[in-house]
Design an enzyme around this catalytic site. Structure first.
Site, PDB file in Angstrom:
ATOM      1  N   ARG A  10       1.190  -0.619   0.141  1.00  0.00           N
ATOM      2  CA  ARG A  10      -0.017   0.228   0.247  1.00  0.00           C
ATOM      3  C   ARG A  10       0.954   1.285   0.461  1.00  0.00           C
ATOM      4  NH1 ARG A  10      -1.935   0.890   4.281  1.00  0.00           N
ATOM      5  NH2 ARG A  10      -1.570  -0.663   5.923  1.00  0.00           N
ATOM      6  N   TYR A  51      -0.779  -3.637  -6.844  1.00  0.00           N
ATOM      7  CA  TYR A  51      -0.669  -4.691  -6.103  1.00  0.00           C
ATOM      8  C   TYR A  51      -2.254  -4.521  -5.857  1.00  0.00           C
ATOM      9  CZ  TYR A  51      -0.226  -5.546  -0.864  1.00  0.00           C
ATOM     10  OH  TYR A  51      -0.589  -5.608   0.090  1.00  0.00           O
ATOM     11  N   GLY A  61      -3.651  -3.994  -2.100  1.00  0.00           N
ATOM     12  CA  GLY A  61      -4.639  -3.513  -1.091  1.00  0.00           C
ATOM     13  C   GLY A  61      -4.546  -1.877  -1.736  1.00  0.00           C
ATOM     14  N   LYS A  77      -9.904  -2.050   1.640  1.00  0.00           N
ATOM     15  CA  LYS A  77      -9.803  -0.812   2.408  1.00  0.00           C
ATOM     16  C   LYS A  77     -10.160   0.468   2.009  1.00  0.00           C
ATOM     17  CE  LYS A  77      -6.406  -3.350   5.126  1.00  0.00           C
ATOM     18  NZ  LYS A  77      -6.560  -3.799   6.649  1.00  0.00           N
ATOM     19  N   HIS A 119     -11.383  -1.550  10.939  1.00  0.00           N
ATOM     20  CA  HIS A 119     -10.203  -2.435  11.475  1.00  0.00           C
ATOM     21  C   HIS A 119     -10.419  -3.462  12.198  1.00  0.00           C
ATOM     22  CE1 HIS A 119      -5.606  -2.728   9.763  1.00  0.00           C
ATOM     23  NE2 HIS A 119      -6.324  -3.333   9.269  1.00  0.00           N
ATOM     24  N   SER A 132      -0.769  -3.452  11.712  1.00  0.00           N
ATOM     25  CA  SER A 132      -0.325  -4.128  11.160  1.00  0.00           C
ATOM     26  C   SER A 132       1.111  -4.889  12.128  1.00  0.00           C
ATOM     27  CB  SER A 132       0.357  -3.510   9.731  1.00  0.00           C
ATOM     28  OG  SER A 132       0.644  -2.358   9.864  1.00  0.00           O
ATOM     29  N   ALA A 133       0.699  -5.846  11.741  1.00  0.00           N
ATOM     30  CA  ALA A 133       2.441  -6.681  12.505  1.00  0.00           C
ATOM     31  C   ALA A 133       2.003  -7.481  13.809  1.00  0.00           C
ATOM     32  CB  ALA A 133       3.277  -6.014  11.941  1.00  0.00           C
ATOM     33  N   CYS A 134       1.041  -6.893  14.326  1.00  0.00           N
ATOM     34  CA  CYS A 134       0.814  -7.407  15.169  1.00  0.00           C
ATOM     35  C   CYS A 134       0.086  -9.199  15.672  1.00  0.00           C
ATOM     36  CB  CYS A 134      -0.067  -6.386  16.525  1.00  0.00           C
ATOM     37  SG  CYS A 134       0.827  -4.716  16.616  1.00  0.00           S
ATOM     38  N   ASP A 169     -10.283  -9.614   9.055  1.00  0.00           N
ATOM     39  CA  ASP A 169      -9.368  -7.625   9.096  1.00  0.00           C
ATOM     40  C   ASP A 169     -10.529  -6.557   8.699  1.00  0.00           C
ATOM     41  OD1 ASP A 169      -7.448  -6.058   7.723  1.00  0.00           O
ATOM     42  OD2 ASP A 169      -7.645  -6.220   6.101  1.00  0.00           O
ATOM     43  N   ARG A 172       1.727 -11.924  -0.487  1.00  0.00           N
ATOM     44  CA  ARG A 172       0.298 -12.334   0.133  1.00  0.00           C
ATOM     45  C   ARG A 172      -0.084 -13.937  -0.409  1.00  0.00           C
ATOM     46  NH1 ARG A 172      -2.918  -8.217   3.525  1.00  0.00           N
ATOM     47  NH2 ARG A 172      -0.203  -6.179   3.920  1.00  0.00           N
ATOM     48  N   ARG A 224       2.289  -2.996  19.676  1.00  0.00           N
ATOM     49  CA  ARG A 224       3.332  -3.897  20.461  1.00  0.00           C
ATOM     50  C   ARG A 224       3.813  -3.187  20.723  1.00  0.00           C
ATOM     51  NH1 ARG A 224       6.679  -7.705  17.255  1.00  0.00           N
ATOM     52  NH2 ARG A 224       5.203  -7.819  16.768  1.00  0.00           N
ATOM     53  N   GLY A 233      -1.297 -19.804  20.104  1.00  0.00           N
ATOM     54  CA  GLY A 233      -3.248 -20.126  20.944  1.00  0.00           C
ATOM     55  C   GLY A 233      -3.012 -19.880  22.371  1.00  0.00           C
ATOM     56  N   ASN A 281      -3.016 -17.262  23.571  1.00  0.00           N
ATOM     57  CA  ASN A 281      -3.674 -15.831  23.717  1.00  0.00           C
ATOM     58  C   ASN A 281      -5.349 -16.248  24.594  1.00  0.00           C
ATOM     59  OD1 ASN A 281      -1.658 -14.369  23.371  1.00  0.00           O
ATOM     60  ND2 ASN A 281      -1.772 -13.900  21.616  1.00  0.00           N
TER      61      ASN A 281
END
Ligand code: OXD
Ligand code: MN
Length: 604
Positions: A71, A199, A201, A208, A228, A250-252, A279, A372, A403, A498, A500
């Site tokens: 994106r 791409y 996104g 999005k 989101h 993102s990335a969490c 998402d 992806r 994070r 798991g 969590n």
């Protein structure tokens, strides 16, 4: 062949064709036959490579241009008539200027190409949440991806009927020139124009662009919310299922949490976790006054690297048929796909994401880090039986997370909805610093919506507050979680994945009023005895109650620093930030202020 008599649709398609000048116009009817023919054509042109039909039936590989792999936030615009309506967190362009500028780029962009007309529905066609969009594109990859990600075809047009209430999306790959790449949203016209990208996104306009940016604006106007967020259901041994929504930057690990595999001990007792979405959540107040959610999408557009049998077996299983892979590596020995983290041993003979021979010793990545999979939701082994329920699912709890190496505890609960909105507005994530143990830079990402909110962020918070008023005492409880606390050496203190589940069970126990919590400076924290850590290991040893106590600790100095950072962020949002949130910030500052020690004078 046109598939509708809707005059607004026909006129608009005609206008856009007059602008972009395609050789041919093809309407996407949603049929298998048409899809098959399009796959065949894309394979002929090399746009999609067929993969091993025995091992990955119906799967294909697509390679994007090397300059077009993510994106592009700096080329993404919200074009409202008044700049202040887009707010300080969005890039803005005057709509008239933007139509003119992009109009020049779109002029003749589809010459020599086919324009595909993709009618699609976000959410199930018979759902009160349903919203129709039409995307015009010159990319077969977009058509075939939209077919997985949304409900495409004639049924969408039937849902629309003769209404003019649909999102008008125009996309052309044009020549993929990144200096002329634009992803532009016109919330006041229900319109999206995207050019010079291929791409996902940027070009799967249902995702999005529509389901978050335009839908958040529509939701504000119409009294609902586009968020989101993942949606998951937890079924207990008595077969009652409770639903949770969660927003993370993102990335969490959003897709991992959405498809969580319960640890053995919980599975043995009959607990199950069901994925409704990974998402996006559309939320509205139901007839019973509670908050109900649907996932408006119909597939998963997930990050491939790191996905494996251990980290997310459900996601991996989801990608084993009818999936489009983008920018992953191709294993030449058996014509399958590979990415970093899929297996320990890389393939001996592979092409990297650019299609070049790859040497495992080279130190270069085989798959692009943002490679992806686009996979049908129906493939997911833990897909919720309620996935297609037009009414959606009732939400018991909303989670915000980020994070954070040291500041945020493993979990805490907001005092009430208003405090919860404050926690969402204060969401932030640290980028991992190169040196181990070092705290990275902090990026504020309220409700994980910073890149996706289609209007002024201050008004967005205001809308959250008003939704809370509508929900009253039926509002879901709001929590903040952090799976990423680290020790001095930078090692994670919580095993995550798991496990969590153990935190989610405490959260549900709170929602059901089954456990007490302790009031602290930042909100309600669990008593150590109430989080089940039996049999839990971390970094090769037992996770003890003392370690859990550490995970639940609140360092007031760090919270004071955080409150200062948040103050600076709030200041950038200007006077549309609701005063209630300033109040919450003031309360936090008072609560974490240094304790004044009374010094009693000794007797003379
Ligand atoms: C996504 C994102 O692709 O948030 O879902 O970037
Ligand atoms: Mn996302």
């Amino acid at each position: 062949m046109e598939m509708t008599e809707n005059k607004t649709v026909l006129r608009w398609v005609e206008e856009m064709a007059a602008l972009t000048k395609p050789d041919e116009i093809v309407w996407i009817d949603g049929s298998e036959e048409q899809a098959k023919a399009l796959y065949a054509e894309a394979e002929k042109t090399g746009e999609m490579l067929p993969l091993n039909e025995g091992k990955l039936p119906g799967c294909t590989l697509h390679r994007s241009a090397v300059n077009d792999v993510a994106r592009v936030e700096d080329r993404t615009f919200i074009c409202t008539r008044k700049q202040e309506d887009a707010g300080p967190t969005n890039h803005w362009m005057d709509p008239r200027e933007c139509y003119e500028k992009l109009g020049r780029l779109f002029d003749g962009a589809m010459r020599g190409r086919t324009m595909y007309v993709i009618p699609y529905c976000m959410a199930k066609e018979d759902s009160p949440f349903a919203k129709v969009g039409i995307e015009l594109t010159d990319s077969i990859y977009v058509v075939l991806s939209m077919r997985i990600m949304t409900r495409v075809g004639a049924a969408a047009l039937k849902t629309l009927g003769d209404s003019s209430d649909f999102v008008k999306g125009l996309h052309s790959k044009k020549d993929l020139d990144e200096t002329e790449r634009y992803i532009c949203h016109f919330p006041e016209d229900n319109t999206i124009w995207s050019i010079n990208s291929g791409y996902g996104g940027n070009v799967l306009l249902g995702k999005k662009c529509f389901a978050l940016r335009l839908a958040s604006y529509q939701g504000k106007k119409e009294g609902w919310m586009a968020e989101h967020m993942l949606i998951l259901g937890i079924e207990n041994p008595q077969h009652e299922t409770k639903y949770i929504c969660a927003a993370f930057p993102s990335a969490c690990g959003k897709t991992n949490l959405a498809m969580l595999v319960p640890p053995e001990k919980f599975a043995a007792r009959g607990y199950k976790v069901w994925c409704v979405g990974d998402d996006i959540a559309w939320l509205r107040v139901g007839e019973d006054g509670r908050l109900w959610a649907v996932n408006p999408e119909n597939g998963f557009f997930g990050v491939a690297p790191g996905t494996n049998e251990k980290s997310n077996p459900n996601a991996l299983a989801t990608t084993r048929k009818d999936t489009i892979f983008t920018n992953v590596a191709q294993d030449l020995d058996d014509n399958t796909v590979w990415w970093e983290g899929l297996t320990k041993t890389p393939p001996a003979h592979a092409l990297n994401w650019k299609g070049e021979p790859w040497d495992p010793e080279s130190g270069e990545k085989a798959a692009h880090p943002n490679s992806r999979f686009t996979a049908p939701a129906g493939n997911c082994p833990c897909l919720s039986p309620e996935f297609d329920n037009p009414q959606g699912v009732p939400i018991s709890a909303i989670l915000f997370g980020g994070r954070r190496a040291r500041t945020a505890p493993l979990v805490f609960e907001a005092r009430d909805w208003k405090h919860g909105v404050f926690l969402g507005s204060a969401m932030a994530s640290e980028t991992t610093a190169a040196a181990a143990g070092q705290v990275g830079t902090l990026r504020r990402d309220p409700m994980a919506m910073l890149p996706f909110c289609g209007y002024h962020m201050g008004e967005y918070f205001e809308h959250w507050l008003r939704m809370g008023e509508k929900l009253g005492d039926k509002a879901p409880k709001i929590f903040h979680v952090n799976w990423f606390r680290t020790d001095e050496q930078g090692r994670f203190l919580w095993p995550g994945f798991g496990e969590n589940m153990r935190v989610l069970l405490w959260i549900l126990a709170r929602c059901e009023g089954r456990v007490h919590a302790r009031e602290t400076a930042i909100g309600y924290l669990p008593y150590v005895k109430d989080v089940d850590i039996e049999g839990l290991e971390v970094n090769g040893g037992e996770l003890t109650h003392m370690m859990l106590d550490g995970l639940l600790s609140v360092d007031r100095t760090l919270w004071r620093e955080d409150a200062e950072d948040l103050t600076r962020f709030y200041e950038t949002l200007g006077d549309r930030l609701p005063p209630e949130l300033w109040e919450e910030l003031r309360t936090l500052k008072e609560n974490v202020a240094p304790k004044v020690r009374r010094v009693t004078r000794g007797k003379p």
